[in-house]
Design a protein around this motif. Structure first.
Motif, mmCIF file in Angstrom:
data_model
loop_
_atom_site.group_PDB
_atom_site.id
_atom_site.type_symbol
_atom_site.label_atom_id
_atom_site.label_comp_id
_atom_site.label_asym_id
_atom_site.label_seq_id
_atom_site.Cartn_x
_atom_site.Cartn_y
_atom_site.Cartn_z
ATOM 1 N N GLU A 1 -68.252 -40.174 -4.875
ATOM 2 C CA GLU A 1 -68.334 -41.154 -3.894
ATOM 3 C C GLU A 1 -68.141 -42.273 -4.321
ATOM 4 O O GLU A 1 -67.481 -43.338 -3.986
ATOM 5 C CB GLU A 1 -69.853 -40.958 -3.419
ATOM 6 N N GLN B 1 -64.927 -37.881 2.171
ATOM 7 C CA GLN B 1 -64.521 -38.692 1.298
ATOM 8 C C GLN B 1 -62.939 -39.294 1.315
ATOM 9 O O GLN B 1 -62.806 -40.452 1.183
ATOM 10 C CB GLN B 1 -65.064 -38.389 -0.078
ATOM 11 N N ILE C 1 -68.884 -28.105 0.781
ATOM 12 C CA ILE C 1 -68.293 -28.580 -0.185
ATOM 13 C C ILE C 1 -66.857 -29.314 0.444
ATOM 14 O O ILE C 1 -66.387 -30.391 0.056
ATOM 15 C CB ILE C 1 -68.158 -27.944 -1.457
ATOM 16 N N PHE D 1 -67.410 -32.238 2.389
ATOM 17 C CA PHE D 1 -67.730 -33.476 1.552
ATOM 18 C C PHE D 1 -66.668 -34.079 1.267
ATOM 19 O O PHE D 1 -66.552 -35.377 1.132
ATOM 20 C CB PHE D 1 -68.641 -32.799 0.547
ATOM 21 N N PHE D 2 -65.603 -33.070 0.425
ATOM 22 C CA PHE D 2 -64.455 -33.902 0.232
ATOM 23 C C PHE D 2 -63.710 -34.481 1.367
ATOM 24 O O PHE D 2 -63.123 -35.382 1.139
ATOM 25 C CB PHE D 2 -63.556 -32.715 -0.577
ATOM 26 N N ARG E 1 -71.124 -35.058 -7.060
ATOM 27 C CA ARG E 1 -70.688 -35.671 -5.801
ATOM 28 C C ARG E 1 -70.769 -37.033 -5.526
ATOM 29 O O ARG E 1 -69.976 -37.925 -5.023
ATOM 30 C CB ARG E 1 -71.504 -35.079 -4.512
ATOM 31 N N LEU F 1 -66.013 -30.110 -7.817
ATOM 32 C CA LEU F 1 -67.085 -30.043 -6.734
ATOM 33 C C LEU F 1 -67.621 -28.814 -6.567
ATOM 34 O O LEU F 1 -66.918 -27.913 -6.309
ATOM 35 C CB LEU F 1 -66.393 -30.778 -5.472
ATOM 36 N N SER G 1 -76.611 -33.268 -7.441
ATOM 37 C CA SER G 1 -75.796 -34.234 -6.394
ATOM 38 C C SER G 1 -74.982 -35.137 -7.490
ATOM 39 O O SER G 1 -74.177 -35.992 -6.806
ATOM 40 C CB SER G 1 -76.686 -34.932 -5.603
ATOM 41 N N TYR H 1 -62.034 -28.693 -6.804
ATOM 42 C CA TYR H 1 -63.111 -27.662 -6.509
ATOM 43 C C TYR H 1 -63.337 -26.748 -7.851
ATOM 44 O O TYR H 1 -62.250 -26.616 -8.441
ATOM 45 C CB TYR H 1 -63.071 -26.572 -5.322
#
Length: 412
Positions: free
Chosen positions: A41, A78, A71, A74-75, A37, A14, A34, A62
């Motif tokens: 997802e 999720q 970032i 984001f993780f 990511r 990521l 994107s 990462y």
């Protein structure tokens, strides 16, 4: 012991940039940026939809230290989805997200388990009678065979090892916890969830030892289907391992032999025919294709004479097949027919002069120095992708074809 399934992924990277056509099209650049990511997802969505027992990520969540917390957030978002669905996430750190590499942190749900670096640890899922063993990287380079530090299998339980490793046959990666299949099999586990190698590979089926490959290809060096694997377990044994494609952008290479082609129009038609079978892939994701033109053809010089127009025509042909087939790069690797390169009695033979120049040691040294200077001014990822030094001879051949093509095959 009840039946269950789990997802094994690795090398999410990521935050890693995808190379390709970003500079040519703003919308394409956004979609490429994107893709990684979105692939993760989709992994989370698949895990929830399939009601898997847990998700394993074998290192390199990462791509490196975070520039900011974006970032990491984001993780965290999720894996929080997995947490709300009652699905644990089990991780080891790899060389890209080693303990010494990632300096920032975001609090993750309690259902996320990260294995320690000092020694191998074991996580027990009592309701499933599953013992998961793992050890993370402390730094970027780990020359130790970490697999030898893993505990013996828990008797009567399903034992799963998680390891980021170069494993057998990858001498170029010897600083990444090297080990052998025999080392892993000796632990007595039913499944080894490996990471680090970006190609899918089944090293063994007794026990199962699997590299799922990376989640999303990042350049034409990582071609083909990318994703994770779904592992089915019943009565303490692996009953099935199936690939789970998740990539949102896919890279492919296509070689087109132009031996029977006489002009640029015929070349474009041949490329379009070669790309046609890829339209089904583009129906589900971006498809970036590097096209190699090969073969001995009378069209050789004409193809290089106006590379820009030829590239545009091939891109237009790709879009006729599907709007999401993009020409990543055009490589003209054709050859001039031997007769066309022979002297014709003219005072000067341009083809012979250029061939002599290409072989001249002084010219080669000066040209390579110039390429090295150009490469030094390019961004790191762009320089690595261009690999100018490795392609020196190909670049010379293209330049020669360009000159002769512009001359229209005339001798001076």
């Amino acid at each position: 012991m009840t039946a269950f399934s789990f997802i094994h992924a690795a090398d999410l990277h990521l935050g890693s940039p995808l190379s390709g056509l970003a500079a040519r099209d703003a919308e394409l650049a956004r979609r490429l940026a994107s893709a990684g990511r979105q692939a993760f997802e989709d992994l989370v969505s698949q895990a929830i939809e399939r009601s898997v027992a847990f998700v394993v990520v074998a290192g390199d969540v990462y791509d490196g230290d975070w520039a900011d917390t974006t970032i990491g957030l984001f993780f965290a978002r999720q894996v929080a989805r997995l947490d709300r669905a009652g699905i644990p996430t089990i991780l080891v750190r790899g060389n890209h997200d080693a303990e010494s590499v990632i300096t920032r942190s975001i609090t993750l749900p309690a259902s996320v388990h990260v294995f320690p670096t000092a020694r191998a640890g074991t996580l027990r899922l009592d309701d499933l009678r599953v013992a998961i063993h793992g050890r993370s990287f402390q730094g970027r380079a780990v020359e130790e065979n970490l697999s030898l530090t893993y505990p013996a299998a828990v008797p009567g339980w399903f034992n799963l090892g998680v390891l980021h490793t170069s494993c057998t046959g990858h001498a170029a990666h010897e600083t990444y916890a090297p080990c052998s299949v025999a080392d892993l099999a000796a632990r007595g586990y039913e499944y080894w969830a490996l990471g680090h190698i970006h190609e899918y590979a089944e090293l063994s089926r007794d026990p199962w030892i699997v590299f799922p490959g990376n989640l999303q290809g990042r350049s034409v060096r990582e071609c083909g289907e990318k994703g994770a694997v779904v592992v089915d377990v019943a009565d303490g044994r692996v009953t099935g391992v199936s690939r789970l494609p998740l990539d949102r952008a896919r890279f492919e290479r296509v070689t087109v032999d132009l031996a029977a082609v006489a002009d640029a129009r015929g070349a474009v038609e041949a490329v379009e025919a070669a790309l046609r079978p890829l339209a089904a892939i583009a129906a589900r994701r971006l498809l970036l294709v590097r096209v190699h033109l090969a073969g001995t053809t009378r069209a050789h010089d004409a193809l290089a004479a106006d590379r820009e127009s030829l590239t545009a025509e091939i891109q237009a042909a790709a879009h006729r097949l599907h709007e999401d087939i993009w020409l990543e790069r055009l490589k003209i690797e054709t050859r001039r027919p031997r007769a066309a390169a022979e002297p014709s009695g003219a005072a000067i033979d341009p083809a012979a002069l250029l061939a002599d120049l290409d072989r001249d040691p002084e010219f080669r040294a000066r040209a390579k120095a110039a390429l090295a200077e150009i490469g030094g001014r390019m961004p790191g990822t762009a320089a690595a992708e261009a690999d100018l030094d490795a392609e020196f001879d190909a670049l010379c051949a293209e330049a020669e074809a360009l000159v002769l093509g512009r001359l229209g095959g005339r001798h001076c």
